[in-house]
Write a protein that holds these residues in place. Sequence first.
Motif, PDB file in Angstrom:
ATOM      1  N   LEU A 272     -10.379   2.846   5.365  1.00 55.76           N
ATOM      2  CA  LEU A 272      -9.155   2.948   6.166  1.00 55.76           C
ATOM      3  C   LEU A 272      -8.751   1.644   6.845  1.00 55.76           C
ATOM      4  O   LEU A 272      -7.649   1.559   7.402  1.00 55.76           O
ATOM      5  N   TRP A 273      -9.610   0.629   6.815  1.00 57.17           N
ATOM      6  CA  TRP A 273      -9.371  -0.589   7.571  1.00 57.17           C
ATOM      7  C   TRP A 273      -8.059  -1.268   7.184  1.00 57.17           C
ATOM      8  O   TRP A 273      -7.325  -1.755   8.040  1.00 57.17           O
ATOM      9  N   GLY A 274      -7.731  -1.305   5.908  1.00 58.49           N
ATOM     10  CA  GLY A 274      -6.552  -2.055   5.467  1.00 58.49           C
ATOM     11  C   GLY A 274      -5.249  -1.276   5.508  1.00 58.49           C
ATOM     12  O   GLY A 274      -4.188  -1.815   5.175  1.00 58.49           O
ATOM     13  N   ILE A 275      -5.290   0.010   5.924  1.00 52.41           N
ATOM     14  CA  ILE A 275      -4.070   0.822   5.938  1.00 52.41           C
ATOM     15  C   ILE A 275      -3.308   0.604   7.241  1.00 52.41           C
ATOM     16  O   ILE A 275      -3.873   0.715   8.334  1.00 52.41           O
ATOM     17  N   SER A 276      -2.021   0.307   7.139  1.00 53.33           N
ATOM     18  CA  SER A 276      -1.169   0.109   8.318  1.00 53.33           C
ATOM     19  C   SER A 276      -0.727   1.474   8.842  1.00 53.33           C
ATOM     20  O   SER A 276       0.139   2.125   8.257  1.00 53.33           O
ATOM     21  N   MET A 277      -1.324   1.906   9.944  1.00 56.07           N
ATOM     22  CA  MET A 277      -1.037   3.237  10.469  1.00 56.07           C
ATOM     23  C   MET A 277       0.386   3.347  11.000  1.00 56.07           C
ATOM     24  O   MET A 277       0.929   4.447  11.117  1.00 56.07           O
ATOM     25  N   GLY A 278       1.010   2.224  11.326  1.00 60.83           N
ATOM     26  CA  GLY A 278       2.392   2.258  11.800  1.00 60.83           C
ATOM     27  C   GLY A 278       3.357   2.749  10.737  1.00 60.83           C
ATOM     28  O   GLY A 278       4.453   3.229  11.064  1.00 60.83           O
ATOM     29  N   ASP A 279       2.966   2.632   9.474  1.00 58.31           N
ATOM     30  CA  ASP A 279       3.827   3.060   8.372  1.00 58.31           C
ATOM     31  C   ASP A 279       3.531   4.495   7.932  1.00 58.31           C
ATOM     32  O   ASP A 279       4.163   4.995   6.996  1.00 58.31           O
ATOM     33  N   VAL A 280       2.574   5.140   8.602  1.00 57.76           N
ATOM     34  CA  VAL A 280       2.170   6.493   8.219  1.00 57.76           C
ATOM     35  C   VAL A 280       2.825   7.500   9.155  1.00 57.76           C
ATOM     36  O   VAL A 280       2.621   7.465  10.372  1.00 57.76           O
ATOM     37  N   GLY A 281       3.641   8.392   8.590  1.00 55.25           N
ATOM     38  CA  GLY A 281       4.324   9.402   9.395  1.00 55.25           C
ATOM     39  C   GLY A 281       3.381  10.476   9.889  1.00 55.25           C
ATOM     40  O   GLY A 281       2.258  10.637   9.398  1.00 55.25           O
ATOM     41  N   MET A 282       3.868  11.264  10.881  1.00 57.66           N
ATOM     42  CA  MET A 282       3.036  12.319  11.458  1.00 57.66           C
ATOM     43  C   MET A 282       2.658  13.374  10.426  1.00 57.66           C
ATOM     44  O   MET A 282       1.538  13.902  10.433  1.00 57.66           O
ATOM     45  N   GLY A 283       3.597  13.690   9.529  1.00 62.10           N
ATOM     46  CA  GLY A 283       3.297  14.691   8.509  1.00 62.10           C
ATOM     47  C   GLY A 283       2.146  14.273   7.614  1.00 62.10           C
ATOM     48  O   GLY A 283       1.252  15.077   7.325  1.00 62.10           O
ATOM     49  N   GLN A 284       2.158  13.007   7.190  1.00 58.85           N
ATOM     50  CA  GLN A 284       1.077  12.515   6.329  1.00 58.85           C
ATOM     51  C   GLN A 284      -0.244  12.446   7.094  1.00 58.85           C
ATOM     52  O   GLN A 284      -1.309  12.683   6.521  1.00 58.85           O
ATOM     53  N   ARG A 285      -0.167  12.153   8.407  1.00 57.36           N
ATOM     54  CA  ARG A 285      -1.397  12.139   9.216  1.00 57.36           C
ATOM     55  C   ARG A 285      -2.018  13.530   9.289  1.00 57.36           C
ATOM     56  O   ARG A 285      -3.234  13.691   9.175  1.00 57.36           O
ATOM     57  N   LEU A 286      -1.167  14.542   9.511  1.00 59.72           N
ATOM     58  CA  LEU A 286      -1.683  15.913   9.584  1.00 59.72           C
ATOM     59  C   LEU A 286      -2.264  16.345   8.239  1.00 59.72           C
ATOM     60  O   LEU A 286      -3.344  16.940   8.179  1.00 59.72           O
ATOM     61  N   TRP A 287      -1.546  16.021   7.159  1.00 57.31           N
ATOM     62  CA  TRP A 287      -2.068  16.324   5.837  1.00 57.31           C
ATOM     63  C   TRP A 287      -3.385  15.599   5.588  1.00 57.31           C
ATOM     64  O   TRP A 287      -4.306  16.128   4.966  1.00 57.31           O
ATOM     65  N   GLY A 288      -3.473  14.363   6.082  1.00 62.05           N
ATOM     66  CA  GLY A 288      -4.689  13.586   5.919  1.00 62.05           C
ATOM     67  C   GLY A 288      -5.891  14.255   6.556  1.00 62.05           C
ATOM     68  O   GLY A 288      -6.980  14.324   5.968  1.00 62.05           O
ATOM     69  N   VAL A 289      -5.700  14.774   7.766  1.00 63.24           N
ATOM     70  CA  VAL A 289      -6.794  15.465   8.473  1.00 63.24           C
ATOM     71  C   VAL A 289      -7.210  16.716   7.710  1.00 63.24           C
ATOM     72  O   VAL A 289      -8.412  16.997   7.539  1.00 63.24           O
TER      73      VAL A 289
END
Length: 288
Positions: free
Chosen positions: A253-270
Amino acid sequence: MKYAKEMLRGLLIGVAGIVPGVSGGTLAVSMGVYDQIIGAVTHLFRKPGESVRTLFPYGVGMLAGAGGLAFVIESLFGTYPFATSMAFLGLILGGIPALLSKADFRKNGLKKYMTAVTVFCLMTVAAIAGGGERQAGELVFRTAAERLATMSCVGLIASITMVVPGVSGTMLLMMMGYYQPVLHAFNLVQTGVLTGNWQTVLAQQEILLPFTMGLVVGIFLCAKTMETMLSRWEAMVYAGVTGLVASSPVVILWGISMGDVGMGQRLWGVLLLAGGAYLAGKMGGDVS
């Protein structure tokens, strides 16, 4: 009929082998063909005819399985990088209980903990220094010699884990930051062959040829070595692998820019992280 069954088994191993966190070696063990494949590899030069007859149907099946899934995985990384990484991370972390049972930290615990922590620290520092997983097409080399040496070493290192049941070779490839670039080059070759664009096929050999050479050489060199190490120091080997797997959240996960990740994708990620861990736990069982 026998060859058809062997090709089908190879196809399933190939599908498992291309997904980070899923061990093709474990699937080979569960299907009862691991010893047969490793034996054919280690005796290739002593019994070439017999070994090639054994390996050929498995090799064809593995290539078909990996090739068929490669396009899907690359598309998911391109569209949903965080969610896809979290799904694979779940598959990786879900294997820790099985690894812990093999490492058995209750015996000679101090040495095993030191081994695990050392591997964890080395992988974490390497990930931070290297900037995390590279995206498709991000490999840049200053010279042809650097490209040859780097990709050969990457293939060599990845091959080490491919012969250990319960450990995913593509997991290590992803943790080194070369999974997506190699996957992208492999897909370009497939597309080039299907469309007759041989210029594209040849261009990608700058990456794939040295990588494949390192992979093949590593498998031949490491198969017997790992076989011996697992027979003598199995618990210590798995202690080191446990440290490697434990470092995967930082590494992946180190190289992923979290600023470009929407809330929906974050929830799906979890959700995918939890689902992947559950699935890996169910599939893993005993990695012996």
